[in-house]
Design a protein around this motif. Structure first.
Motif, PDB file in Angstrom:
ATOM      1  N   SER A 143       0.841  -1.198   0.000  1.00 35.81           N
ATOM      2  CA  SER A 143       0.000   0.000   0.000  1.00 35.81           C
ATOM      3  C   SER A 143       0.877   1.250   0.000  1.00 35.81           C
ATOM      4  N   PRO A 144       0.434   2.314  -0.650  1.00 37.25           N
ATOM      5  CA  PRO A 144       1.223   3.551  -0.638  1.00 37.25           C
ATOM      6  C   PRO A 144       1.155   4.272   0.711  1.00 37.25           C
ATOM      7  N   ASP A 145       0.240   3.867   1.604  1.00 34.68           N
ATOM      8  CA  ASP A 145       0.014   4.640   2.829  1.00 34.68           C
ATOM      9  C   ASP A 145       1.274   4.845   3.663  1.00 34.68           C
ATOM     10  N   ALA A 175      -1.304  -5.232   5.718  1.00 37.49           N
ATOM     11  CA  ALA A 175      -2.621  -5.825   5.976  1.00 37.49           C
ATOM     12  C   ALA A 175      -3.698  -4.840   5.536  1.00 37.49           C
ATOM     13  N   LEU A 176      -4.518  -5.260   4.616  1.00 41.99           N
ATOM     14  CA  LEU A 176      -5.683  -4.455   4.243  1.00 41.99           C
ATOM     15  C   LEU A 176      -6.931  -5.311   4.428  1.00 41.99           C
ATOM     16  N   PRO A 177      -8.104  -4.662   4.539  1.00 45.44           N
ATOM     17  CA  PRO A 177      -9.291  -5.449   4.896  1.00 45.44           C
ATOM     18  C   PRO A 177      -9.859  -6.251   3.727  1.00 45.44           C
ATOM     19  N   PHE A 178      -9.046  -7.097   3.146  1.00 44.70           N
ATOM     20  CA  PHE A 178      -9.546  -8.111   2.230  1.00 44.70           C
ATOM     21  C   PHE A 178      -8.586  -9.283   2.302  1.00 44.70           C
ATOM     22  N   GLY A 191     -12.751  -7.566  -9.673  1.00 47.64           N
ATOM     23  CA  GLY A 191     -12.785  -6.154 -10.072  1.00 47.64           C
ATOM     24  C   GLY A 191     -13.570  -5.319  -9.074  1.00 47.64           C
ATOM     25  N   GLN A 193     -13.978  -6.041  -5.893  1.00 41.90           N
ATOM     26  CA  GLN A 193     -13.303  -5.971  -4.593  1.00 41.90           C
ATOM     27  C   GLN A 193     -12.003  -5.185  -4.637  1.00 41.90           C
ATOM     28  N   LEU A 194     -11.244  -5.343  -5.707  1.00 44.07           N
ATOM     29  CA  LEU A 194      -9.910  -4.732  -5.732  1.00 44.07           C
ATOM     30  C   LEU A 194      -9.771  -3.639  -6.793  1.00 44.07           C
ATOM     31  N   GLY A 195     -10.815  -3.371  -7.529  1.00 43.49           N
ATOM     32  CA  GLY A 195     -10.738  -2.344  -8.563  1.00 43.49           C
ATOM     33  C   GLY A 195     -10.546  -2.967  -9.934  1.00 43.49           C
ATOM     34  N   SER A 196     -11.044  -2.274 -10.964  1.00 39.10           N
ATOM     35  CA  SER A 196     -11.099  -2.888 -12.291  1.00 39.10           C
ATOM     36  C   SER A 196      -9.721  -3.126 -12.908  1.00 39.10           C
ATOM     37  N   GLY A 217      -6.818  -0.890  -6.884  1.00 39.79           N
ATOM     38  CA  GLY A 217      -7.248   0.405  -6.364  1.00 39.79           C
ATOM     39  C   GLY A 217      -6.575   0.744  -5.046  1.00 39.79           C
ATOM     40  N   PHE A 218      -5.833  -0.192  -4.472  1.00 36.96           N
ATOM     41  CA  PHE A 218      -5.271   0.017  -3.139  1.00 36.96           C
ATOM     42  C   PHE A 218      -3.756  -0.001  -3.111  1.00 36.96           C
TER      43      PHE A 218
ATOM     44  N   LYS B 444     -15.668   1.458   2.259  1.00 43.06           N
ATOM     45  CA  LYS B 444     -16.231   0.542   3.248  1.00 43.06           C
ATOM     46  C   LYS B 444     -15.842   0.990   4.651  1.00 43.06           C
ATOM     47  N   GLN B 491     -12.515   1.373  11.025  1.00 42.72           N
ATOM     48  CA  GLN B 491     -11.762   0.991   9.846  1.00 42.72           C
ATOM     49  C   GLN B 491     -12.475   1.532   8.613  1.00 42.72           C
ATOM     50  N   LYS B 494     -10.838   2.878   1.175  1.00 45.87           N
ATOM     51  CA  LYS B 494     -11.315   3.685   0.046  1.00 45.87           C
ATOM     52  C   LYS B 494     -12.073   2.837  -0.971  1.00 45.87           C
ATOM     53  N   ALA B 496     -12.583   0.960  -4.303  1.00 48.32           N
ATOM     54  CA  ALA B 496     -11.544   0.337  -5.127  1.00 48.32           C
ATOM     55  C   ALA B 496     -11.220   1.178  -6.361  1.00 48.32           C
ATOM     56  N   ASN B 497     -12.257   1.722  -7.010  1.00 51.84           N
ATOM     57  CA  ASN B 497     -12.003   2.526  -8.213  1.00 51.84           C
ATOM     58  C   ASN B 497     -12.098   4.020  -7.942  1.00 51.84           C
ATOM     59  N   VAL B 555      -5.231   5.262   1.636  1.00 51.66           N
ATOM     60  CA  VAL B 555      -5.982   4.127   1.116  1.00 51.66           C
ATOM     61  C   VAL B 555      -6.904   3.586   2.217  1.00 51.66           C
ATOM     62  N   GLN B 556      -6.351   3.551   3.430  1.00 50.34           N
ATOM     63  CA  GLN B 556      -7.074   2.942   4.528  1.00 50.34           C
ATOM     64  C   GLN B 556      -6.845   3.690   5.838  1.00 50.34           C
TER      65      GLN B 556
END
Lengths: 292, 620
Positions: A143-145, A175-178, A191, A193-196, A217-218, B444, B491, B494, B496-497, B555-556
């Motif tokens: 993640s870029p965060d 860790a991300l929520p998926f 697509g 859940q994670l972006g197209s 997307g994340f 979410k 929590q 963002k 996804a798109n 992102v989160q």
């Protein structure tokens, strides 16, 4: 004579006579009263409507109100018709043309497709029923965060640990929520859940090894695809319900159009545009197009 | 008459080609629509977020129809699943970029029957000898039957007096048809639908509208309840209770308090008496959720009510439902935060909590398509399908009404935390208020509270299981304080798109020792290493191209927060608001695509957001 013409009282009488004659000309039935009949049927219909809503019969006063409301509406309706208020009313035009569409929909609904029709439709529209490819895969997110350059981190991790186990690889990611692991998930769902971009990116990576980075997307991901299932066409019987629904929907549109074209044959459409603001070629085009 | 001839001759031609059924199959196969015994794909004990809309109108609503919609409930369900449907207006078709998980068409109950009542001969006709005549292969017979029918109906002739054509069966035919279409599109595990209608009460143009949603069609009332029956919410609740007694499962969701001029969350009942315990119980039993954001604006909060909330001025649509574009004069009673505060105060006074609302966002589109994607906005009504109309004004419309259209927000979304994408799971989540609303984004948001959480809980991979086991999710109550303040888990992920996140906030409301209501906003997470909430996140929108970048924002967000000012003796509520980085408003996307200047009387960029349902605390 001049004096008489200036007499206000006579003006009044004269105007009265003119109006009377005009009224007689316009409204030839002025002497015969219109009749609104409220019969047993109307009243019991009002009562049953009320009961449906309230689970009890209306009281005498409620029923009286209902009847009064109905009479008021009927009188306004009749008077409006006499005044031609229904003519060239956009809403009424739309309403009546919608009614025609309802009629044609009902006609379409009377035609029950045979299995043969449905199978033909299923064959012709097989792309519509094709399931998307599905994947089973592990993914590690960068993640870029909390990283300066998440793309670089992913590239370097892959370079350094190309043969790591999932548990080993996991510690390098965020860790991300998926889930870290997706089993037999179709490309559309991925697509969502994670972006197209993610399912698009998967098309370009090798399977049964750590690969990537794949953009989502994340952030970016290292992925280990264990299995890809190619698109398949589900069995006819399995999706018959969907096919019937789609067949009937398409059939409805088709019959709407056919009926329109049938009606249209009775009309010649003339383009009466004289203004020079319009290109004569365009007018000519309209004239031929609209009559086809 | 001649036209009908053609229609009939055509019908007969078609009928000769194919088998004709004398009875239209409108009953859906009940075994197919029941919940499967086994769990569907994607089932999760710790729940997934499912996004959808339940406030959608089509041309079968009077005002959907008059304002140019050309589509019906079947089209609406197709749109939500990703198909392209006709748009009306300028003729551009409507298609969503990312399909939805669930959808419910809720056409207005008022005049619902009148549209198809006379024109739809399907069901009653099929029961009559008439059906055999009209479907006869003998052209002459079919023609005569159809002609008789149409003629009699326009002149009040014998067929129009045929009880089957005018009795309650035909009165309810449209409602039944909506229910049938809804059943047909329900696919457990993939796409969920609910039968619904809207009760559109607006006494003195003050909006009291509610969407009434059914869990399924089991024992569903034969006819929808309309404001022609009553404009009092109390009467709607009574009707709902009666429907429950008859075996139906249903709830109601009010919306647009912002257009009610203080009436939606009035402190009095419809007779003008102060709210009683019985009123609170009836309201909260029937109405678990409130629609906080939709096309006719956001009704979380108004800047006049919460002047210290720097994010309160968001997509405010400050009009009543009068066609003259009249402004509201009352703020109190119109916005949800004030209502949540009034609710806990009334509860602390022993009269129950009438405004114990969970939160969703929704659409209220009248053109079948929810129009939730800011960069794919197609307006509320069919006539706004033309971007020039919604930005420059609809030809012939007075300017104040055109301004109302420009101030329309894009549609919002309802997020539901459910184990799986089925009616059972989603409806139950709504009932439990485990929902959040958004202004249209699909971010979410999770929110849990407990007196038992360890502050390291979120560093555990299995934190969700622990959170459900030892705490409560959004929409629930906290009780039994253990001498300490409650800890919350927040929590947010963002879309996804979509755009990155600016901040997450907890909004706390409470009743102080003097019985007065108070509110306070805590920034619990800020992006880009900011420590002071007063520092704005920045704005990357290029107004020339209507593009933004995710170079700023997060992102989160994933954090815990413990209330530093907790007083165990005071009633309180907490909800989360998560705000995105600035992105172009729909009107800016339109201006760029039309090549016209961006208007200065509406915001060029907005910060889309999500609101969780509250968690309530009460001392006992």
């Amino acid at each position: 004579m001049k004096k008489i013409l200036k007499e206000p009282f006579l003006h009044f009488i004269f105007l009265g006579i003119v109006l009377f004659i005009l009224y007689g000309l316009v409204n030839k039935n002025s002497n015969s009263k219109d009749t609104i009949i409220i019969n047993d049927f109307d009243v019991s219909a009002l009562i049953s409507k009320w009961e449906m809503q309230w689970k009890r019969p209306p009281t005498e006063k409620e029923l009286q109100n209902l009847i009064n409301l109905n009479i008021k509406q009927e009188i306004f309706y009749q008077e409006a018709l006499k005044m031609n208020l229904d003519h060239n009313d956009e809403i009424i035009k739309r309403r009546l043309s919608q009614k025609m569409k309802f009629l044609s929909n009902d006609i379409a609904a009377m035609i029950e497709p045979t299995d043969e029709d449905l199978k033909g439709y299923y064959k012709e529209h097989s792309d519509k029923y094709l399931t998307p490819p599905s994947y089973s895969l592990y993914q590690i997110t960068f993640s870029p965060d909390n990283r300066k350059d998440n793309y670089k981190d992913a590239v370097e991790t892959l370079k350094q640990f190309p043969n790591a186990s999932f548990d080993e690889m996991k510690v390098w990611g965020d860790a991300l929520p998926f889930s870290y692991y997706f089993e037999d998930i179709d490309a559309n769902e991925l697509g969502l859940q994670l972006g197209s971009k993610f399912p698009e990116g998967l098309k370009k990576v090798a399977i049964k090894q750590w690969a990537g980075p794949v953009q989502s997307g994340f952030g970016v991901h290292l992925v280990y695809i264990t299995e890809i299932k190619a698109p398949t066409l589900p069995d006819f019987e399995l999706i018959k319900k969907n096919i019937i629904r789609d067949y009937e929907y398409d059939n409805q549109q088709e019959i709407n159009e056919i009926i329109y074209q049938e009606f249209k044959k009775n009309y010649s459409i003339e383009i009466d545009i004289k203004s020079e603001d319009f290109d004569p070629k365009f007018v000519e085009y309209l004239q031929t197009e609209l009559n086809n | 008459m001649k036209k009908i001839l053609i229609l009939l001759s055509f019908l007969t031609v078609v009928a000769c080609k194919k088998d004709v059924k004398s009875e239209k199959i409108t009953e859906s196969n009940s075994t197919e629509t029941k919940q499967p015994a086994s769990r569907t794909a994607g089932y999760s004990e710790t729940k997934n977020a499912y996004f959808g809309n339940l406030h959608i109108h089509t041309s079968w609503s009077f005002d959907g129809f008059t304002n140019g919609s050309v589509t019906d409930p079947d089209d609406a369900y197709r749109w939500a699943q990703g198909e392209s449907i006709p748009g009306g207006g300028d003729g551009t078709p409507l298609q969503i970029k990312t399909p939805l998980d669930w959808y419910a068409v809720s056409d207005h109950a008022e005049w619902m029957g009148m549209f198809k009542m006379m024109a739809d001969p399907s069901t009653p006709i099929s029961k009559l000898d008439f059906a055999k005549r009209v479907t006869s292969k003998d052209q002459a017979i079919a023609f005569k039957a159809f002609g008789d029918f149409l003629y009699d109906f326009s002149t009040g002739g014998p067929l129009s007096k045929e009880p089957l054509f005018s009795d309650e069966n035909i009165m309810k035919s449209v409602w039944k048809e909506i229910v049938d279409i809804t059943e047909n599109h329900n696919k457990p595990g993939k796409f969920t639908t609910f039968p619904a209608f809207e009760w559109s009460s607006n006494p003195n143009t003050q909006n009291l509208h509610r969407v009434v949603l059914f869990k399924n069609s089991d024992n569903i009332p034969e006819i929808a309840y309309s404001s022609l029956n009553s404009t009092r919410p109390e009467d709607l609740w009574t009707w709902m209770e009666d429907s429950r007694t008859n075996g139906a499962t249903l709830l109601a969701i009010p919306h647009n308090g912002n257009a009610s001029d203080g009436l939606m969350f009035s402190l009095n009942d419809s007779d003008g008496n102060p709210i009683s315990k019985a009123y609170s119980d009836a309201r909260s039993r029937n109405e678990p959720l409130y629609e906080i954001s939709q096309i006719k604006g956001t009704s979380e909060v108004h800047p006049d009510l919460s002047p210290n909330d720097e994010f309160s001025n968001f997509e405010i649509w400050d009009y009543t439902l009068a066609t003259t574009a009249e402004r509201n004069t009352h703020r109190k009673g119109s916005y949800l935060r004030q209502a949540l505060l009034d609710g806990i105060r009334i509860e602390s006074e022993g009269n129950g909590n009438p405004f114990k609302y969970g939160i969703i966002g929704d659409s209220d589109s009248h053109n079948s398509a929810a129009s939730i994607e800011e960069d794919n906005y197609t307006g509320k009504f069919g006539m706004e399908n033309d971007p020039a109309h919604r930005v420059n004004g609809v030809p012939g419309f007075p300017e104040p009404n055109n301004q109302q259209i420009r101030e329309f927000s894009s549609g919002g979304l309802a997020g539901v935390w459910a184990e799986e994408n089925t009616r059972e799971a989603i409806y139950n989540a709504m009932l439990k208020k485990e929902t959040f609303g958004t202004s249209g984004t699909r971010m979410k948001v999770r929110f849990f509270g407990s007196f038992n959480f360890d502050e390291n809980i979120i560093s555990n991979d299995d934190w969700l299981t622990t959170a459900y086991a030892y705490g409560v999710p959004m929409g629930s109550n906290l009780t039994n304080p253990k001498g300490s303040a409650p800890t919350f888990i927040i929590q947010a992920l963002k879309e996804a798109n979509g755009a990155n996140l600016d901040r997450a906030q907890i909004i706390k409301g409470w009743v102080d020792a003097k019985g007065k209501t108070q509110e306070k906003i805590y920034n619990v997470a800020l992006s880009d290493d900011r420590t002071d909430g007063a520092t704005p996140v920045g704005n990357t929108v290029d107004l020339k191209t209507a593009k933004y970048s995710n170079d700023i924002g997060a992102v989160q967000f994933f954090t815990t927060w413990t209330d530093p000012e907790f007083d165990a003796s005071q009633n309180a509520f907490y909800y989360v608001r998560v705000i995105e980085i600035p992105t172009p408003r729909w009107s800016t996307y339109d201006a760029v695509s039309l090549g016209i200047p961006i208007r200065t009387d509406i915001p060029a960029t907005i910060q889309e957001r999500a609101w969780s349902s509250p968690i309530w605390y009460s001392p006992k």
